[in-house]
Design an enzyme around this catalytic site. Structure first.
Site, PDB file in Angstrom:
ATOM      1  N   LYS A  17      -6.382  12.352 -17.252  1.00 34.88           N
ATOM      2  CA  LYS A  17      -6.530  13.196 -18.438  1.00 34.88           C
ATOM      3  C   LYS A  17      -5.216  13.200 -19.234  1.00 34.88           C
ATOM      4  O   LYS A  17      -4.896  12.234 -19.874  1.00 34.88           O
ATOM      5  CB  LYS A  17      -7.003  14.591 -18.023  1.00 34.88           C
ATOM      6  CG  LYS A  17      -8.254  14.562 -17.120  1.00 34.88           C
ATOM      7  CD  LYS A  17      -9.513  14.109 -17.825  1.00 34.88           C
ATOM      8  CE  LYS A  17     -10.657  13.707 -16.896  1.00 34.88           C
ATOM      9  NZ  LYS A  17     -11.099  14.704 -15.946  1.00 34.88           N
ATOM     10  N   ARG A  49       0.817  -1.219   0.000  1.00 29.61           N
ATOM     11  CA  ARG A  49       0.000   0.000   0.000  1.00 29.61           C
ATOM     12  C   ARG A  49       0.857   1.279   0.000  1.00 29.61           C
ATOM     13  O   ARG A  49       0.407   2.346  -0.421  1.00 29.61           O
ATOM     14  CB  ARG A  49      -0.940  -0.005   1.199  1.00 29.61           C
ATOM     15  CG  ARG A  49      -2.156   0.861   0.980  1.00 29.61           C
ATOM     16  CD  ARG A  49      -3.097   0.965   2.182  1.00 29.61           C
ATOM     17  NE  ARG A  49      -3.271  -0.249   2.923  1.00 29.61           N
ATOM     18  CZ  ARG A  49      -3.079  -0.349   4.251  1.00 29.61           C
ATOM     19  NH1 ARG A  49      -2.712   0.695   4.960  1.00 29.61           N
ATOM     20  NH2 ARG A  49      -3.275  -1.492   4.866  1.00 29.61           N
ATOM     21  N   ASP A 103      -7.112  22.385  -8.088  1.00 28.57           N
ATOM     22  CA  ASP A 103      -7.308  21.326  -9.085  1.00 28.57           C
ATOM     23  C   ASP A 103      -6.605  21.787 -10.358  1.00 28.57           C
ATOM     24  O   ASP A 103      -7.075  22.677 -11.063  1.00 28.57           O
ATOM     25  CB  ASP A 103      -8.807  21.097  -9.329  1.00 28.57           C
ATOM     26  CG  ASP A 103      -9.070  19.949 -10.312  1.00 28.57           C
ATOM     27  OD1 ASP A 103      -8.207  19.683 -11.178  1.00 28.57           O
ATOM     28  OD2 ASP A 103     -10.151  19.333 -10.230  1.00 28.57           O
ATOM     29  N   TYR A 145     -15.379  21.324 -10.498  1.00 30.67           N
ATOM     30  CA  TYR A 145     -15.780  20.069 -11.156  1.00 30.67           C
ATOM     31  C   TYR A 145     -16.991  19.488 -10.388  1.00 30.67           C
ATOM     32  O   TYR A 145     -16.981  19.463  -9.155  1.00 30.67           O
ATOM     33  CB  TYR A 145     -14.563  19.145 -11.076  1.00 30.67           C
ATOM     34  CG  TYR A 145     -14.691  17.777 -11.642  1.00 30.67           C
ATOM     35  CD1 TYR A 145     -14.949  17.572 -12.992  1.00 30.67           C
ATOM     36  CD2 TYR A 145     -14.514  16.662 -10.821  1.00 30.67           C
ATOM     37  CE1 TYR A 145     -15.023  16.292 -13.502  1.00 30.67           C
ATOM     38  CE2 TYR A 145     -14.588  15.383 -11.335  1.00 30.67           C
ATOM     39  CZ  TYR A 145     -14.847  15.205 -12.673  1.00 30.67           C
ATOM     40  OH  TYR A 145     -14.924  13.944 -13.179  1.00 30.67           O
TER      41      TYR A 145
END
Ligand SMILES: *Cc1c(COP(=O)(O)O)cnc(C)c1O
Length: 389
Positions: A205, A55, A180, A108
């Protein structure tokens, strides 16, 4: 080193690549130790590029993290299974019950929903602010304001924020700033260089760039990295080595893709601008975009994403337009090699402070197809739009 050279070499330590060009794909849950001394060393160093437990990441993740740190000029980078997780977990890493969050009104949509549905339930209040408020943000700061969240340019309507003015006020009040940066992407905009504390991206993206992996990243400065790292870990955030590998592979060619997306999008935007059905274009590099002056001042370039506002139109016209398009596929994402389109008849429900009093908004992502084909596609679909107005 100049920036292209830096990006090609970032994260390619011999320890990660083991004699080849790219890092090994090191899949792991369990890390095993040869001795108690090794185990104690790993415990001491956990999170610091020493294998400890799956992890915490493996060499594949370290390679990607090192490269993103270099891209965004940060102290550390946390990886998340998607951009939405990077946003929600960054917020949860710093907010607690009773705190107040200032969220940009052009956030967003899932970011807004997270505030309204999850943070509200935890007793964390959100005030949405006008993206163009600048230093006026001071009047909205309360004693319990903990985080100021920015997204620039804003989702769909593309308002570019005056980041230095907002950051200055936040710093004076001890408020943490997060941005962001999916649009600015670390290549054309580096928020930490402008005083922002944490830069967040949907790597889904442009970093991944091929529409085949979900990934989020958050890069923090020295002050906030230890807490972001530890809290994201406690919140259980991790990604697969295969996805980390693909994200890093995407990153290597990102600048050349971005240059092509930018050039093509400007050509299409200039064509759209002259169309009689179009009121104005919201491309950050064009004067008709709110905050264009901040874009010119702060960004080194644009990409394939922009919107335009229609001077008339109905839902019927929008639907007919969307169905008529051939090369632009309907899809909520962007940043891949393909062209995409979304359309909003109105922005109501997506804005609470600023409202929306203009026509329908069409957002395009300009992919790597030939521009002539894309323009011809838009021309025929806009005729269909008009016939259905
Ligand atoms: C896509 C996107 C996100 C969310 O990223 P996912 O990887 O899809 O979860 C966040 N912010 C912006 C601006 C985006 O465009």
């Amino acid at each position: 080193m100049k920036k292209n050279t830096k990006l090609v070499s970032a994260g390619r330590k011999a320890q990660y690549t083991q004699g080849v060009v790219n890092p090994v794909v090191q899949r792991a849950s369990t890390v095993v130790f040869d001795s108690v001394a090794d185990m104690h060393e790993a415990i001491k160093e956990r999170g610091n590029r020493t294998l400890f437990y799956g992890r915490r990441g493996t060499h594949t993740h370290y390679a990607l993290q090192d490269a993103i740190i270099e891209l965004e000029n940060g102290a550390g980078c946390a990886l998340y299974p998607c951009g939405a997780a990077a946003i929600s977990q960054s917020l949860l890493s710093f907010l607690k019950t009773g705190d107040h969050l200032l969220m940009v009104d052009t956030a967003y949509e899932p970011t807004r929903d997270f505030c309204d549905k999850i943070l509200a339930g935890l007793g964390i209040t959100t005030t949405y602010y006008d993206p163009m408020i600048g230093a006026g943000i001071e009047s909205l700061i309360q004693d319990n304001t903990k985080v100021l969240f920015l997204e620039s340019p804003g989702s769909i309507t593309m308002e570019v924020q005056d980041v230095p003015s907002l950051v200055k006020v936040a710093k004076e009040h001890g408020v943490i700033t997060m941005l962001d940066n999916t649009y600015g992407n670390g290549w054309h905009y580096k928020p930490l260089d402008h005083g922002v504390d944490i830069s967040i991206q949907a790597a889904t993206k442009y970093i991944v760039g091929h529409s085949d992996v979900m990934m989020g990243v958050a890069v923090a400065n020295e002050t906030y990295w230890p807490e972001l790292r530890e809290h994201s870990y406690l919140l259980g955030q991790c990604t697969s080595a295969d996805d980390a590998y693909l994200a890093l592979r995407g990153l290597r060619t990102m600048p050349v893709r971005l240059a092509q997306h930018e050039k093509a999008a400007l050509q299409v935007a200039n064509w759209v601008k002259a169309h009689p059905l179009v009121d104005h274009v919201r491309h950050p590099a064009m004067e008709t975009c709110p905050g264009h002056e901040f874009f010119k001042r702060d960004f080194s370039g644009s990409n394939g994403l922009f919107s335009f506002v229609m001077n008339k139109g109905s839902q019927k016209a929008i639907n007919a337009f969307l169905d008529a398009l051939e090369h632009f596929k309907m899809g909520f994402s962007w940043g891949g090699f393909e062209s995409l389109v979304t359309a909003n008849k109105t922005m109501s429900g997506l804005r609470s402070t600023t409202g929306w009093h203009e026509g329908p908004v069409i957002r395009l992502h300009i992919g790597l197809e030939d521009v002539d084909d894309l323009i011809a596609d838009l021309a025929q679909a806009l005729k269909v739009y008009e016939q259905n107005c």
